[in-house]
Design an enzyme around this catalytic site. Structure first.
Site, short mmCIF file in Angstrom:
data_model
loop_
_atom_site.label_atom_id
_atom_site.label_comp_id
_atom_site.label_asym_id
_atom_site.label_seq_id
_atom_site.Cartn_x
_atom_site.Cartn_y
_atom_site.Cartn_z
N GLY A 32 -22.32 -11.52 -10.00
CA GLY A 32 -21.90 -11.91 -8.65
C GLY A 32 -21.20 -11.62 -8.18
O GLY A 32 -20.92 -11.97 -6.38
N SER B 151 -23.96 -7.10 -14.47
CA SER B 151 -22.80 -6.59 -13.15
C SER B 151 -21.30 -7.52 -12.81
O SER B 151 -20.10 -6.36 -14.34
CB SER B 151 -23.63 -7.81 -12.32
OG SER B 151 -22.97 -7.14 -10.67
#
Length: 496
Positions: A95, A176
């Site tokens: 995120g 991520s």
């Protein structure tokens, strides 16, 4: 139905059991006042109902009702009635270091099909987790998010056996920003002996930030808040004001600094004492099997954001700085000449520079040091937005990993709806999930004949698509032009 109480070092917890899987949600693992390192909670004497996800970590879109002191919780999904200690998947969400949470990842399907114990965690985000203030007077405010993840790992090590997990068979995993966290965590002296495998999906090209850059971000945030000479007051700034100041700083530094980003793990010399890639290169982790993955069209999502993400300009600038304008134009011309009919050559070049090549570089470092490593690329386009319109962009593999076949799951924090999967989705997702669960269980994602290890003499790249297949990594005109540009020396680029 409710489970029997499970005893932990924090106190007894009660969860739910559905279809043979027990779920314990929102289990607190620490408490963290603002800009203070996480510490264990006072133990509770009576059984605590852990049947709903805990509070989100404060983040854009979730600030009005956020409770920053109680956001450090984790979620455990464990098969009921296991006859042996099960391997553990410890997942750190992504995120961009500013959004997300464990509530977006229901691990019950993976737990049942492992069988394995699945753990997802929350950690502090944005300025609360990544603003480096220890050089500005707040002694503990450095790499707080990393410290949060370490506290969660320590809690899992101490307690997971009571949920049916094997504390000596923990796989660190993340996607991520979470993948950057995992790469950093894996190299810390404090995690040595606490995990046995690592899986990183779509780790950004720069996994670590310099202390100088982090100091510059902190200075600018303090200036925005008018607290350059009263740093301690930042502990009482309202959350909307704090996050708004960070957003303004992010817009300002996008084109003014080398990295162009605001947050990430920081090489602070204390919590993170060494550049993670140097630790891999030195062979300190040669006994840790490593799986590194990315998605084919990583940059498509960021190019189509409004405005385009800062990493777009930053990555192009870094490649131009490394090879000159002529080198950049030469690369782009090769990408245009070799583009698929549905491919944006500019996006493909940036995806290689920022995502694919750095992952391959890390694989080379680990393999050269004697470590077992597997490299993959996710080429399948899930029938779910944003992938349906953007292709296998950032997060496509993650959507399939956490799917409850035959359906994609809802992502409440990201506000993305799930939905039914196509036969192709199911086929590719099942192969991907099976590979992850096999890696968690055995340390290899597949049998050697189907998916060879990445080795100096044979750089194998697994392609998750229909059909699953293996290709040589450095094959084709694009790889050759990169090699020619790098041949005279190996300058610092977007991939190093």
């Amino acid at each position: 139905m409710l489970t029997n109480a499970v005893f932990t070092t924090s106190g007894p917890v009660v969860g739910t059991e559905t279809n043979g899987v027990r779920a314990f949600k929102g289990v607190p693992f620490a408490i963290a006042p603002r800009f203070v390192r996480a510490t264990p909670l006072l133990a509770w004497p009576e059984p605590r109902q852990c049947t709903d996800y805990g509070a989100y970590a404060p983040q854009p879109g979730h600030l009005d009702h956020a409770d920053e002191n109680t956001c450090l919780s984790l979620n455990i999904f464990a098969p009921a009635g296991a006859d042996r200690p099960l391997p553990v998947l410890f997942f750190v969400h992504g995120g961009a270091f500013i959004t997300g949470g464990g509530a977006d990842y229901d691990g019950s399907f993976l737990a049942a099909h492992g069988p394995a114990v699945i753990v997802t965690i929350n950690y502090r985000l944005g300025p609360l987790g990544f603003l480096q203030l220890h050089r500005h007077g707040l002694d503990e405010a450095n790499n707080l998010a990393i410290s949060d993840a370490l506290a969660a790992l320590n809690w899992v090590r101490a307690n997971i056996a009571n949920f049916g997990g094997d504390p000596d068979a923990i796989t660190l995993s993340g996607q991520s920003a979470g993948a950057s966290m995992v790469i950093a965590l894996a190299t810390l002296p404090a995690t040595k002996g606490k995990f046995i495998r690592a899986l990183a999906l779509s780790a950004p090209g720069r996994n670590i930030m310099s202390a100088d850059h982090a100091d510059e971000v902190a200075r600018r945030v303090l200036d925005e808040l008018g607290l350059a000479h009263d740093v301690g007051s930042i502990t009482s700034v309202p959350l909307p004001s704090l996050f708004a100041a960070v957003e303004r700083v992010g817009r300002m530094i996008a084109d003014e600094t080398e990295q162009g980003t605001v947050f990430g793990p920081v090489l602070d010399g204390a919590v993170i004492p060494r550049e993670p890639r140097d630790v891999f290169a030195a062979g300190s982790l040669r006994d840790i099997p490593l799986w590194l993955g990315s998605c084919r069209d990583e940059m498509a999502m960021f190019l189509k954001s409004t405005p385009p993400a800062a990493m777009i300009r930053t990555t192009e600038r870094q490649v131009r700085d490394a090879f000159g304008d002529a080198g950049w134009c030469r690369l782009l011309s090769y990408y245009r000449a070799t583009a698929r009919l549905d491919e944006d050559p500019y996006e493909a070049l940036l995806s290689d520079a920022f995502w694919h090549r750095p992952m391959a570089d890390l694989a080379r470092l680990h393999a050269a040091a004697g470590g077992a490593v597997w490299l993959s690329r996710f080429d399948h386009r899930p029938a779910l937005e944003p992938f349906l319109s953007q292709g296998p962009t950032h997060g496509a593999d993650n959507a399939c990993l956490w799917a409850h076949l035959p359906d994609f799951v809802d992502r409440p924090i990201l506000k993305r709806k799930g939905g039914p999967m196509t036969p192709a989705d199911i086929d590719v997702a099942a192969r991907f999930q099976a590979g992850v669960l096999r890696f968690v269980t055995t340390g290899a994602p597949d049998v050697a004949e189907a998916w060879p290890r990445f080795e100096p003499a044979r750089e194998s790249l697994a392609i998750f698509a229909q059909p699953f297949h293996i290709v040589p990594l450095n094959d084709g005109a694009r790889s050759r032009v990169w090699a020619e540009l790098l041949a005279p020396s190996r300058p610092v680029t977007a991939s190093s």
